[in-house]
Write an enzyme that holds these catalytic residues in place. Structure first.
Site, PDB file in Angstrom:
ATOM      1  N   GLU A  49       0.877  -1.163   0.000  1.00  0.00           N
ATOM      2  CA  GLU A  49       0.000   0.000   0.000  1.00  0.00           C
ATOM      3  C   GLU A  49       0.913   1.211   0.000  1.00  0.00           C
ATOM      4  O   GLU A  49       1.671   1.432   0.941  1.00  0.00           O
ATOM      5  CB  GLU A  49      -0.837  -0.052   1.280  1.00  0.00           C
ATOM      6  CG  GLU A  49      -2.189   0.583   1.158  1.00  0.00           C
ATOM      7  CD  GLU A  49      -2.935   0.473   2.471  1.00  0.00           C
ATOM      8  OE1 GLU A  49      -3.406  -0.636   2.804  1.00  0.00           O
ATOM      9  OE2 GLU A  49      -3.027   1.473   3.173  1.00  0.00           O
ATOM     10  N   ASP A  60      -5.167  10.858   9.372  1.00  0.00           N
ATOM     11  CA  ASP A  60      -3.917  10.254   9.818  1.00  0.00           C
ATOM     12  C   ASP A  60      -3.395  10.852  11.112  1.00  0.00           C
ATOM     13  O   ASP A  60      -3.536  12.049  11.362  1.00  0.00           O
ATOM     14  CB  ASP A  60      -2.851  10.400   8.723  1.00  0.00           C
ATOM     15  CG  ASP A  60      -3.111   9.435   7.574  1.00  0.00           C
ATOM     16  OD1 ASP A  60      -3.094   8.222   7.831  1.00  0.00           O
ATOM     17  OD2 ASP A  60      -3.348   9.906   6.457  1.00  0.00           O
TER      18      ASP A  60
END
Lengths: 274, 408
Positions: A49, A60
């Protein structure tokens, strides 16, 4: 058959779980990404990924926020990332590569141009801020170009919505293991299991679990119910500390991933899963 | 309220569509975890909107707690000085807490209470929205956490102290450019983590659907009052409206009830910073391009790779790289003209209004005043302009003193 499909089928035949490893492209420097990608696969990663750095990564935690900042110091762009994957493909034609990020960098690159350029190189795209409601056009462009749109599911996703999302799924589904941001450590295995079971009632698409998986122990616990585990912030933390010295960083990343790989392959609990 | 006003309120209600889109703008670009909470918010809001008890509670708070209606003040000396159109100031600076922000925070906090949320979070730039959120949290007995860019904490020290006095926790945000956009990111990260008990009070007409809609609805009291006051005080509608645009909530609040009045020209004034040509500004509608940030598609300040770029403005409240999606739509559709004034022009207007009318405007609102000056000179003396004086300038005196080399 797509790389992702082939990957999951082979793993299922061997009764194995997929290890999905996340790094931010361009962290700490675009020139180190290719080497780190190869290190990931050498240590047993099944799917890479690759994060597209964004200036405002709102889902995040600090670890990936800082990774984005490091990558953006060198202006790592969608174009650069495509080049990196092209180079990766010269040596590796089998490991699926999935891009993960936010919509704006792709949108400014041009979604149509992006889809046709990455076709054959990149196998799936996870766009954190593009729920199904906003991804109709993008999703069909990806489909036309044999790119899987990987949708996210969350603890807050209710049954009716799970049904809607699983109906659109291809490649795999990404279950976000808790309410929060990447890198937080509050995984509750019981609730993950319950939710993954609920999702599985609606779909045969493989389910990956991400967020909060940082070592062999957490990976083993989650692998009990999932088809794949995603390790992200734990890898990125190593790159943050040792990234300027790529051989050291890759060797440390590899030893973390080998432990996790080992835990996934030798866990008794895994035998219990359908 | 005149029949005229009522009609207007209903018939302009065509955007957003049911998915929250204003043409290609708006929408709901968030992580999956927030989709269900946003749907729940939408359901709760729709229910409350049609509930007379909620409306009464909101209207009563605006009347007795905020002190509405805010006056429409004829600035006679300023009008004379500028030798042009008559200048009227919509005095949002006289609201409790000193800005228009309180209209929205009351609406959202009442909604939070109805939804059984015990904790509210907010982002703030200039600190006005943070103060307004902390204020209503104190009054309703809710826990309040305000995210504020570390840079802005420096620039707006009095407001930080005010929030703390009110019992709020002010969290400095040190990521990214350490200003409003980063505070918004951090508030979204908090919300996604604490979504069960937490209500996120967004301070402007941006963010994912339904925020642009509900913030607009809570702020249109400005324009509804101004419309009625203009009719009562001058016997006609104004010829022009001027409001500053950062995220754009005071501007939408003023413009919206006039949108069908084609003869009333509307001007949204962005922060031109050092000048549009320098690149150091906060004017996405003047010099940006469409993209996706903070849950919606809108005009943004971004580079060729789709990264959000740092903005600059003398005014912390306008220092934001995006803008509410409805403004993007109104720009493309042509019903509002978006202009920019520089830091220097805003500062000059700050002084002029203070010296001539005895009103110290917020640096945000000073941008609107500065543009009104240019506009007034192009108009006839029988014509009138309503300038939204969205906030008072007490919070800015340290900034102004610093710029002018004065030690307080």
């Amino acid at each position: 058959m797509s790389r992702l499909q082939k990957c999951f089928e082979q793993l299922a035949q061997n009764n194995k779980k997929a290890l999905i490893s996340y790094i931010t492209a361009g962290d700490p420097h675009p020139s180190s990404t290719l080497e780190i990608m190869h290190a990931l696969t050498e240590a047993g990663t099944d799917i890479i990924e690759l994060g597209i750095p964004f200036s405002d990564p709102m889902a995040d935690g600090p670890v990936i926020q800082l990774a984005c900042e490091r990558a953006l110091k060198h202006d790592t762009s969608v174009k650069d990332i495509i080049e990196i994957v092209k180079q990766f493909r010269e040596a590796n034609s089998t490991t699926p590569v999935v891009l993960m990020g936010y919509q704006n960098p792709i949108e400014i690159y041009g979604v149509e141009k992006f889809a046709s350029t990455v076709s054959g190189l990149i196998d799936g795209v996870i766009t954190v801020d593009l729920p199904p409601e906003e991804s109709r056009q993008v999703g069909s462009l990806y489909k036309q170009n044999d790119i899987d749109t990987i949708y996210l599911l969350a603890p807050t996703t209710k049954d009716q919505r799970i049904q809607m999302i699983t109906g659109l799924a291809s490649g795999f589904l990404y279950y976000v293991s808790f309410k929060g941001i990447t890198g937080a450590s509050q995984i509750d295995v019981k609730s993950v299991e319950a939710k993954v079971d609920q999702i599985r009632k609606h779909t045969k698409t493989p389910i990956a679990v991400g967020f909060g998986i940082k070592d062999a122990t957490t990976a083993r616990m989650v692998a009990g119910c999932a088809n794949a585990v995603v390790v992200g912030s734990a890898i990125v933390s190593i790159i943050a500390e040792y990234g300027e010295d790529v051989p050291v960083a890759t060797s440390k990343v590899k030893s973390l991933l080998r432990e996790i790989r080992d835990a996934l392959d030798n866990s008794e609990s895994i035998q219990n899963i359908a | 309220m005149s029949a005229n006003v009522e009609e207007n309120k209903i018939s302009t209600n065509t955007v957003p569509d049911e998915d929250g889109h204003f043409g290609i703008y708006g929408g709901r670009f968030v992580a999956e975890t927030l989709m269900t909470p946003l749907e729940e918010l939408e359901v709760a809001y729709t229910k409350s909107k049609n509930d007379p008890t909620f409306q009464k509670e909101f209207d009563d708070d605006l009347a007795y707690y905020v002190g509405r209606p805010s006056p429409l003040y004829f600035a006679a000396r300023l009008t004379k000085e500028w030798c042009g159109a008559q200048i009227y100031l919509k005095r949002e600076d006289l609201n409790h807490t000193g800005a228009h922000k309180i209209n929205n925070t009351i609406g959202q906090a009442l909604l939070a209470k109805r939804m059984g949320k015990t904790r509210i979070i907010a982002e703030t730039g200039a600190g006005q929205h943070g103060v307004a959120s902390a204020t209503i949290a104190a009054r309703l007995g809710l826990e309040c956490v305000v995210y504020m860019g570390a840079e802005d904490i420096q620039r707006q020290a009095p407001n930080v102290y005010r929030m703390r006095l009110l019992g709020a926790t002010v969290v400095p945000v040190t990521s990214g450019s350490r200003t409003l956009k980063d505070a918004l990111n951090e508030a979204l990260r908090d919300w996604v983590t604490n979504v069960d008990n937490t209500f996120y009070i967004i301070g402007t007409v941006a963010g994912p659907h339904p925020y642009p809609l509900l913030v607009r609805d809570f702020q249109t009291v400005i324009g509804r009052e101004a419309r009625e006051q203009s009719l009562n005080q001058t016997g006609k509608l104004p010829d022009a409206l001027v409001a500053c645009v950062g995220g754009g909530s005071n501007a939408i609040g003023l413009f919206y009830p006039f949108l069908l009045d084609a003869n009333v020209k509307k001007y949204g004034v962005e922060a031109g910073g050092d000048g549009i040509e320098t690149g150091r500004h906060s004017a996405p509608l003047n010099a940006g391009s469409p993209g996706v940030l903070h849950g919606n598609r809108t005009y943004l300040m971004e580079d060729n790779n789709g990264q959000i770029i740092e903005t600059h403005s003398i005014s912390a409240g306008l220092d934001y790289p995006g803008v509410g999606p409805e403004h993007s739509w109104l720009k493309d559709e042509g019903s509002v003209e978006y202009v920019a004034v520089t830091d220097d022009e805003a500062l000059a207007a700050f002084h002029q209004l203070t010296r001539i009318e005895g009103i110290i405007p917020a640096l945000e609102s000073s941008h609107a005043v500065a543009y009104a000056k240019k506009l007034a000179k192009t108009m006839g003396k029988e014509q009138s302009i309503i300038v939204n004086l969205s906030g008072r300038g007490d919070k800015d005196i340290n900034t102004v003193a610093r710029i002018e080399g004065i030690e307080l």
